[in-house]
Scaffold this motif. Structure first.
Motif, PDB file in Angstrom:
ATOM      1  N   SER A   1       0.836  -1.198   0.000  1.00 37.78           N
ATOM      2  CA  SER A   1       0.000   0.000   0.000  1.00 37.78           C
ATOM      3  C   SER A   1       0.874   1.253   0.000  1.00 37.78           C
ATOM      4  N   TYR A   2       1.939   1.228   0.787  1.00 41.93           N
ATOM      5  CA  TYR A   2       2.882   2.348   0.848  1.00 41.93           C
ATOM      6  C   TYR A   2       3.561   2.551  -0.504  1.00 41.93           C
ATOM      7  N   LEU A   3       3.971   1.446  -1.147  1.00 44.64           N
ATOM      8  CA  LEU A   3       4.652   1.544  -2.439  1.00 44.64           C
ATOM      9  C   LEU A   3       3.728   2.115  -3.510  1.00 44.64           C
ATOM     10  N   PHE A   4       2.451   1.749  -3.455  1.00 48.74           N
ATOM     11  CA  PHE A   4       1.492   2.312  -4.408  1.00 48.74           C
ATOM     12  C   PHE A   4       1.425   3.826  -4.246  1.00 48.74           C
ATOM     13  N   ASP A   5       1.476   4.306  -3.014  1.00 45.24           N
ATOM     14  CA  ASP A   5       1.450   5.747  -2.771  1.00 45.24           C
ATOM     15  C   ASP A   5       2.739   6.411  -3.249  1.00 45.24           C
ATOM     16  N   VAL A   6       3.869   5.788  -2.942  1.00 51.15           N
ATOM     17  CA  VAL A   6       5.169   6.360  -3.307  1.00 51.15           C
ATOM     18  C   VAL A   6       5.302   6.524  -4.815  1.00 51.15           C
ATOM     19  N   PHE A   7       4.876   5.504  -5.555  1.00 48.04           N
ATOM     20  CA  PHE A   7       5.017   5.540  -7.012  1.00 48.04           C
ATOM     21  C   PHE A   7       3.779   6.103  -7.721  1.00 48.04           C
ATOM     22  N   HIS A   8       2.857   6.650  -6.907  1.00 49.40           N
ATOM     23  CA  HIS A   8       1.674   7.329  -7.443  1.00 49.40           C
ATOM     24  C   HIS A   8       0.895   6.453  -8.426  1.00 49.40           C
ATOM     25  N   LEU A   9       0.720   5.186  -8.034  1.00 54.99           N
ATOM     26  CA  LEU A   9      -0.060   4.256  -8.849  1.00 54.99           C
ATOM     27  C   LEU A   9      -1.520   4.385  -8.431  1.00 54.99           C
ATOM     28  N   ARG A  10      -2.300   5.043  -9.269  1.00 52.77           N
ATOM     29  CA  ARG A  10      -3.675   5.371  -8.906  1.00 52.77           C
ATOM     30  C   ARG A  10      -4.647   4.288  -9.350  1.00 52.77           C
ATOM     31  N   MET A  11      -5.495   3.871  -8.430  1.00 53.05           N
ATOM     32  CA  MET A  11      -6.548   2.905  -8.727  1.00 53.05           C
ATOM     33  C   MET A  11      -7.776   3.265  -7.916  1.00 53.05           C
ATOM     34  N   ASP A  12      -8.901   2.748  -8.330  1.00 49.42           N
ATOM     35  CA  ASP A  12     -10.099   2.873  -7.501  1.00 49.42           C
ATOM     36  C   ASP A  12      -9.790   2.258  -6.137  1.00 49.42           C
ATOM     37  N   PRO A  13     -10.123   2.942  -5.022  1.00 45.52           N
ATOM     38  CA  PRO A  13      -9.762   2.440  -3.687  1.00 45.52           C
ATOM     39  C   PRO A  13     -10.232   1.010  -3.417  1.00 45.52           C
ATOM     40  N   THR A  14     -11.437   0.670  -3.866  1.00 41.57           N
ATOM     41  CA  THR A  14     -11.933  -0.690  -3.633  1.00 41.57           C
ATOM     42  C   THR A  14     -11.123  -1.708  -4.426  1.00 41.57           C
ATOM     43  N   ASP A  15     -10.864  -1.382  -5.704  1.00 41.01           N
ATOM     44  CA  ASP A  15     -10.069  -2.288  -6.537  1.00 41.01           C
ATOM     45  C   ASP A  15      -8.657  -2.440  -5.987  1.00 41.01           C
ATOM     46  N   LEU A  16      -8.108  -1.343  -5.480  1.00 43.49           N
ATOM     47  CA  LEU A  16      -6.768  -1.399  -4.907  1.00 43.49           C
ATOM     48  C   LEU A  16      -6.732  -2.305  -3.685  1.00 43.49           C
ATOM     49  N   TYR A  17      -7.728  -2.181  -2.827  1.00 42.24           N
ATOM     50  CA  TYR A  17      -7.743  -3.004  -1.618  1.00 42.24           C
ATOM     51  C   TYR A  17      -7.893  -4.487  -1.971  1.00 42.24           C
ATOM     52  N   ILE A  18      -8.705  -4.773  -2.983  1.00 42.47           N
ATOM     53  CA  ILE A  18      -8.860  -6.162  -3.428  1.00 42.47           C
ATOM     54  C   ILE A  18      -7.524  -6.699  -3.941  1.00 42.47           C
ATOM     55  N   LEU A  19      -6.843  -5.900  -4.755  1.00 37.35           N
ATOM     56  CA  LEU A  19      -5.537  -6.314  -5.273  1.00 37.35           C
ATOM     57  C   LEU A  19      -4.542  -6.552  -4.144  1.00 37.35           C
ATOM     58  N   LEU A  20      -4.494  -5.623  -3.199  1.00 35.27           N
ATOM     59  CA  LEU A  20      -3.573  -5.758  -2.074  1.00 35.27           C
ATOM     60  C   LEU A  20      -3.907  -6.968  -1.206  1.00 35.27           C
ATOM     61  N   SER A  21      -5.196  -7.262  -1.075  1.00 35.28           N
ATOM     62  CA  SER A  21      -5.597  -8.402  -0.249  1.00 35.28           C
ATOM     63  C   SER A  21      -5.046  -9.713  -0.799  1.00 35.28           C
TER      64      SER A  21
END
Length: 213
Positions: free
Chosen positions: A166-186
């Protein structure tokens, strides 16, 4: 694991444990509007979920740190009592306390069915691999015990990897829909860890750890 790599691994896990401790401290107030709980207002009243949440939060650091002692060759060969005590803590807390709590929580995970499915599978694999580690140490089959401990601990560290990704997504400014991002991270949080565990095992590092036992 080479000594230098082991030192960096330990430092990384201890630092992650420290960060988890900082994240956990606010929950000692037992208030419903703190941090992550802001997303759980509609289920906070469900007692078994709420109890499971606090149990899981407050036992996570104990499990991560006690599990870390299982992979030190120095401790295993020179201080076997520390290895046994920390192993007992890890197995007991995971199997009887935190694992069941995680399974309860997984059915209420954010992200709907895709994330819930991921966390249910994670919880079952975590409990199952930990039980097999216990089973084989009881049979004195230390090599299989070690392999299942590696898998179990890799799943334990999903709590760390979830936050890292989650931190790396923020650092590299990889933007996704928050729900889709959480599913991917899960899913990433534990599947990549298991891949790394299998590589660790197949390279014979468990055998090396046990070589002088």
């Amino acid at each position: 694991m080479k000594k230098t790599a082991w030192i960096f691994f330990v430092i990384g896990i201890l630092y992650a444990s420290y960060l988890l401790l900082l994240l956990s401290l606010p929950y000692l107030e037992m208030r419903r509007g703190i941090d992550f709980l802001k997303t759980k207002q509609f289920i906070y009243h469900i007692k078994h979920w709420r109890y499971s949440f606090y149990i899981h939060v407050f036992t996570s650091i104990l499990i991560i740190t006690s599990g870390l002692f299982q992979f030190s060759k120095t401790i295993l060969s020179s201080y076997p009592k520390i290895h046994r005590i920390s192993g007992f803590i890890y197995l007991t807390v995971t199997l009887l306390i935190s694992g069941p709590a995680a399974l309860v929580m997984s059915f209420y995970a954010n992200g709907g069915y895709p994330a819930q499915t991921s966390f249910v599978i994670l919880s079952i694999l975590w409990i199952g691999s930990t039980f097999l580690a216990y089973h084989y140490v009881r049979k004195k089959d230390y090599e299989r015990h070690g392999k299942w401990m590696v898998r179990s601990y890799a799943l334990t560290l999903s709590a760390v990897s979830l936050r890292l990704y989650s931190y790396l997504f923020d650092v590299f400014h990889l933007r996704m829909d928050p729900t889709d991002l959480y599913i991917l991270l899960s899913w990433l949080s534990w599947t990549l860890n298991l891949v790394a565990a299998e590589i660790f095992i197949r390279r014979g590092l468990v055998k090396r750890l046990l070589a002088n036992r």
